[in-house]
Design a protein around this motif. Structure first.
Motif, PDB file in Angstrom:
ATOM      1  N   ASP A  18       0.791  -1.284   0.060  1.00  0.00           N
ATOM      2  CA  ASP A  18      -0.142   0.320   0.104  1.00  0.00           C
ATOM      3  C   ASP A  18       1.025   1.116   0.008  1.00  0.00           C
ATOM      4  O   ASP A  18       0.543   2.303  -0.239  1.00  0.00           O
ATOM      5  N   ASN A  19       2.035   1.286   0.553  1.00  0.00           N
ATOM      6  CA  ASN A  19       3.084   2.452   0.638  1.00  0.00           C
ATOM      7  C   ASN A  19       4.051   2.280  -0.769  1.00  0.00           C
ATOM      8  O   ASN A  19       4.909   3.252  -0.602  1.00  0.00           O
ATOM      9  N   GLY A  71     -17.136   4.032  12.826  1.00  0.00           N
ATOM     10  CA  GLY A  71     -16.118   5.150  12.563  1.00  0.00           C
ATOM     11  C   GLY A  71     -16.598   5.847  11.200  1.00  0.00           C
ATOM     12  O   GLY A  71     -17.406   5.558  10.545  1.00  0.00           O
ATOM     13  N   THR A  72     -15.347   6.493  10.793  1.00  0.00           N
ATOM     14  CA  THR A  72     -15.744   7.324   9.475  1.00  0.00           C
ATOM     15  C   THR A  72     -14.325   7.218   8.721  1.00  0.00           C
ATOM     16  O   THR A  72     -13.192   7.265   9.211  1.00  0.00           O
ATOM     17  N   ILE A  73     -14.836   6.917   7.310  1.00  0.00           N
ATOM     18  CA  ILE A  73     -13.314   7.316   6.311  1.00  0.00           C
ATOM     19  C   ILE A  73     -13.693   8.184   5.350  1.00  0.00           C
ATOM     20  O   ILE A  73     -14.758   8.375   5.026  1.00  0.00           O
ATOM     21  N   PHE A  74     -12.515   8.963   4.866  1.00  0.00           N
ATOM     22  CA  PHE A  74     -12.643   9.537   3.738  1.00  0.00           C
ATOM     23  C   PHE A  74     -12.004   9.165   2.490  1.00  0.00           C
ATOM     24  O   PHE A  74     -10.984   8.682   2.474  1.00  0.00           O
ATOM     25  N   ILE A  75     -12.592   9.310   1.303  1.00  0.00           N
ATOM     26  CA  ILE A  75     -12.384   8.649   0.327  1.00  0.00           C
ATOM     27  C   ILE A  75     -12.892   9.284  -1.112  1.00  0.00           C
ATOM     28  O   ILE A  75     -13.947   9.473  -0.964  1.00  0.00           O
ATOM     29  N   SER A  97      -4.873   5.385   8.397  1.00  0.00           N
ATOM     30  CA  SER A  97      -4.296   6.854   8.470  1.00  0.00           C
ATOM     31  C   SER A  97      -5.403   7.845   9.187  1.00  0.00           C
ATOM     32  O   SER A  97      -6.209   8.435   8.387  1.00  0.00           O
ATOM     33  N   ALA A  98      -5.057   8.188  10.395  1.00  0.00           N
ATOM     34  CA  ALA A  98      -6.203   8.848  11.102  1.00  0.00           C
ATOM     35  C   ALA A  98      -5.805  10.441  10.854  1.00  0.00           C
ATOM     36  O   ALA A  98      -4.664  10.600  10.977  1.00  0.00           O
ATOM     37  N   ARG A 103      -7.490   7.659   4.519  1.00  0.00           N
ATOM     38  CA  ARG A 103      -6.941   6.665   3.335  1.00  0.00           C
ATOM     39  C   ARG A 103      -7.794   5.898   2.585  1.00  0.00           C
ATOM     40  O   ARG A 103      -7.508   5.013   1.636  1.00  0.00           O
ATOM     41  N   GLY A 104      -8.906   5.696   3.073  1.00  0.00           N
ATOM     42  CA  GLY A 104     -10.069   4.781   2.692  1.00  0.00           C
ATOM     43  C   GLY A 104      -9.787   3.440   3.260  1.00  0.00           C
ATOM     44  O   GLY A 104      -9.749   2.308   2.547  1.00  0.00           O
TER      45      GLY A 104
END
Ligand code: SF4
Length: 798
Positions: A695-696, A733-737, A759-760, A768-769
């Motif tokens: 992933d990195n 929780g919450t993710i942004f994507i 990644s919080a 990071r989704g």
């Protein structure tokens, strides 16, 4: 059989398109600017060839990560550095398909030389999970680990020690987990785990039907199939076996019709299939029930097969004392619950048009031999144990078991071929008999002493201790790959619960941040081993060390041997052998039990791969079908147990029925929670990562972006447009994507590629989704396994 007309979005059929050639889609990268001064050339005797540039040497090697393939990797080494990775492109000499590496394989050089490699041992200096560390020496690291092992074992006993599931570098003769487990076994013992995060539901259910999980033919049998249904199966992206795709392509060339049933228009739907049939997640067993209903009521079933080989299809073959209304036929006809499992019934549950269900049932039943192949995705939900059972029922009803081109369905591993799983390295006996399902380890950290058989505890009535010491070697399931990341973070951060955590990895993964001692591991280019593919494909590959470990990196065998030395069990751990000498031991073991002509390790380094002598095609249960009396199965009755008396006697009929049955999932489409969170959320394994590995890696990120798929109908309702950044949330929780608005996913369902590193932001929301922020940690009813496709969520424009 003529296909009946069907309409609606869920019934769209999408034709073949050319399969994306990943190996040609990415260009060779420039060498990363990083220190490589620690590398050395390997001795010349294992060199495969010299390239045109005489200073460049090519070595055979292979990776043993948690992907089902084992591919031939060619490492091009010049001046002590790997300058290029290439792979096998021609058929093997014995006519077997080329063992080609995928796009991830082409990235292994970048991974090895990535500037973020962990370079030396470290100890935690901030709060646990903060990711603050300072460099220490190997001596200090080993001393600390050994003294914590002694302290915790003395205070809490050996069952307080646990080695987390994970296979970042695994699957070799001296794999990471075997090394850790051997060390723990020799120093008092450890709490065992059972199963895995991938296939424990089908791994639990399939043996109750067939007496084994190995219900698959060799992939070469697929070339003879007339129809292949890939249900929740995506070999276009995931790799169950390196040769599988070749045989699916061959089946196509031979005229087989390939159907993909999946909520997503997957890589397999795009590249391998004639048709894509969408379905709502968690409802596959309702589809299979309705297919069985159609096949039975239209007289397309093989009654002779069911009577001769199976238990429980109808009253004639039910075990003694079981009421006739408990048979499969009675269930399908609604004789007990009053509900006939018709296509009309299944249409409401699956979202699939009734005519499509009839079409699929007739197609499968009338085009024999046919292969109904189930992926692990279909069983990774609340009642995923029913998924393989539904598949086995259909295979038996159509007489597709034990035949060339058929497929007994269910788990579908292939056995019966010579196998290289012969390592004698991990032979230490664990004095602790208690075991938990691997998916329940977080519970065992804070309520292990309360766990009972109902929680999946086996080998003991109760535990005397919670987990207090954790080894997490080469895996990311400590945090990232486990469900409900926010819950796991809270459990791990509390130092009064797990008192000591040691992690070995090559990068600072989200799990590595929770280490107290963090150790730098090696990549496969820095180690020797011998590897097997998941499903026995009849070969092994060599993993050849082409570089000395970079920086201060050490592989887990050496780490565990050093700890063993501190704890006085070095001789027992190594049994007098170096890691390299264990290869010779393995060769001896294989020569004794499988193949007297098995090459030496050095010879294997020159060949890259060894195929065992074998028939071209292996058919599961062929002998049983020829003569079931002479060759009974390993089930209690010796027959295929479509009704399992063993399961019946568990007396949990609602959640663990004795026959395959659709059970509505919690957090599925029938859960009232859908009023609050109206979208079903699933993950998928995508081409650029192997679980969370890579992933990195920027190069692979270019190949495929981390975006969420959403149907235009759902997007419009929320005023969301393609490429918008969205907030995905539920009670966990919450993710942004970023979002990809596409017809390639069914309405009501959203999909996020699994494995992104959590990644919080400062509010604790993931940016990071990372799917597992939103997934459910409630285990499945039977196996106590991973239900990660069973989630409800809502989406807003961010
Ligand atoms: S990820 Fe799997 S398929 Fe790809 S190169 Fe590695 S071992 Fe082969």
């Amino acid at each position: 059989m003529k296909k009946e007309k069907s309409g609606g979005l869920l019934n769209q059929k999408i034709g073949r398109r050319s399969f994306l050639k990943w190996s040609g889609a990415v260009a060779a990268p420039a060498v990363l600017g990083t220190s490589i001064g620690f590398t050395k050339l390997k001795e010349a005797d294992t060199v495969l060839a010299e390239s045109k540039d005489s200073t460049e040497k090519i070595y055979y090697t292979s990776n043993g990560n948690n992907c089902g393939g084992r591919c031939v990797i060619k490492a091009h080494v010049k001046n002590g550095q790997v300058v290029r990775i290439s792979t096998q492109i021609k058929e093997e000499e014995n006519g077997q398909p080329a063992l080609k590496a995928c796009v991830r394989g082409r990235n292994y050089r970048n991974m090895t030389y990535h500037p973020d490699r962990l370079k030396y041992p470290m100890k935690r200096v901030g709060k646990r999970g903060e990711g603050k560390f300072e460099r220490i020496s190997w001596d200090e690291a080993i001393d600390t680990i050994a003294s914590e092992m002694k302290r915790i074992t003395k205070k809490y006993g050996p069952a307080s020690r646990y080695s987390v599931y994970g296979w970042g570098n695994g699957y070799g003769v001296t794999s990471d987990i075997s090394s850790v487990n051997k060390l723990l076994a020799l120093t008092g013992g450890y709490l065992n785990y059972r199963g895995n995060y991938s296939s424990f539901q089908t791994g639990t259910a399939t043996p109750t039907i067939y007496g084994t999980g190995s219900s698959g033919n060799s992939y070469s049998s697929l070339a003879y199939s007339k129809v292949i249904i890939l249900m929740a199966h995506n070999p276009g992206a995931t790799v169950f076996g390196t040769t599988m795709r070749t045989y699916l392509m061959k089946a196509r060339e031979n005229g087989a019709k390939i159907i993909v049933v999946d909520p997503r228009y997957s890589e397999s739907a795009k590249g391998l299939a004639d048709e894509w049939i969408p379905i709502k997640p968690t409802t596959d067993t309702a589809l299979m029930d309705a297919m069985a209903y159609v096949i039975y009521t239209e007289g397309l079933h093989d009654q002779a097969f069911l009577d001769k080989y199976c238990i429980g299809f109808d009253e004639k073959t039910l075990p003694e004392g079981i009421d006739a209304k408990e048979s499969i036929k009675a269930y399908l006809l609604g004789e007990k619950d009053g509900i006939k499992k018709t296509p009309e019934w299944a249409e409401k549950i699956t979202g699939m048009d009734r005519n499509t269900i009839k079409y699929l049932a007739r197609l499968y039943a009338t085009n024999k031999p046919g292969a109904l192949m189930l992926g692990n995705g279909g069983q990774r939900h609340a009642y995923g144990e029913q998924h393989p059972r539904g598949g086995a029922l259909l295979a038996c009803m159509t007489g597709n078991v034990g035949v060339l081109g058929g497929w007994a369905s269910a788990k579908g591993d292939c056995a019966g071929r010579p196998s290289g799983w012969q390592s004698r390295f991990s032979s230490a006996t664990n004095p602790v008999e208690a075991s938990i399902s691997c998916f329940t380890f977080t519970d065992a950290i804070f309520r292990g002493t309360e766990m009972t058989a109902e929680d999946g505890l086996q080998g003991a009535d109760k535990l005397d201790t919670n987990i207090k010491l954790i080894f997490n070697f080469s895996g990311n399931a400590l945090l990232n790959q486990h469900s409900d990341i926010n819950r796991t973070k809270e459990i791990l951060a509390d130092e009064s619960k797990a008192e000591f955590i040691v992690v070995n990895d090559i990068f600072m993964t989200p799990s590595a941040k929770y280490a107290d001692i963090l150790l730098p591991g090696t990549t496969f280019l820095e180690r020797n081993d011998i590897l097997n593919p998941w499903s026995d494909e009849g070969y092994v590959t060599v993993q050849q060390k082409v570089l000395e470990p970079l920086y201060e990196c050490r592989d887990e065998y050496e780490v565990c041997a050093a700890i063993a030395k501190k704890l006085g069990v070095y001789d027992k751990f190594t049994e007098g052998k170096t890691r390299r000498e264990w290869m010779d031991d393995y060769v001896e073991a294989v020569r004794e039990s499988v193949d007297p002509n098995f090459p030496s390790f050095d010879e294997l380094c020159k060949k890259g791969v060894h195929f065992f002598p074998m028939d071209d095609i292996t058919i599961a249960f062929e002998d049983f079908v020829k003569d079931p009396k002479v060759n009974p199965l390993s089930t209690p009755t010796g027959k295929i147990e479509l009704f399992s008396k063993t399961v019946w006697d568990m007396n949990q009929h609602d959640e663990i029925p004795a026959i395959p049955k659709y059970i509505a999932a919690w957090e599925g489409p029938e859960d009232p929670l859908i009023e609050k969170y109206p979208l079903q959320l699933i993950g998928w394994h995508f081409v650029r990562r192997c679980h969370s590995i890579h992933d990195n890696q920027p190069w692979l990120e270019e190949a495929e972006k981390q975006v969420m798929w959403m149907n235009p109908i759902d997007a419009k309702k929320r005023n969301i447009k393609d490429s918008d950044k969205v907030k995905v949330f539920n009670d966990r929780g919450t993710i942004f994507i970023p979002v990809h608005v596409t017809n390639k996913i069914v309405p009501g369902v959203i999909a996020v590629p699994q494995g992104a590193w959590h990644s919080a932001d400062k509010n604790g929301n993931d940016v990071r989704g990372s799917l597992n922020v939103l997934t459910n940690s409630r285990p499945t009813a039977w196996a106590k396994a991973n239900p990660q496709h069973t989630n409800l969520a809502e989406v807003e424009k961010a």
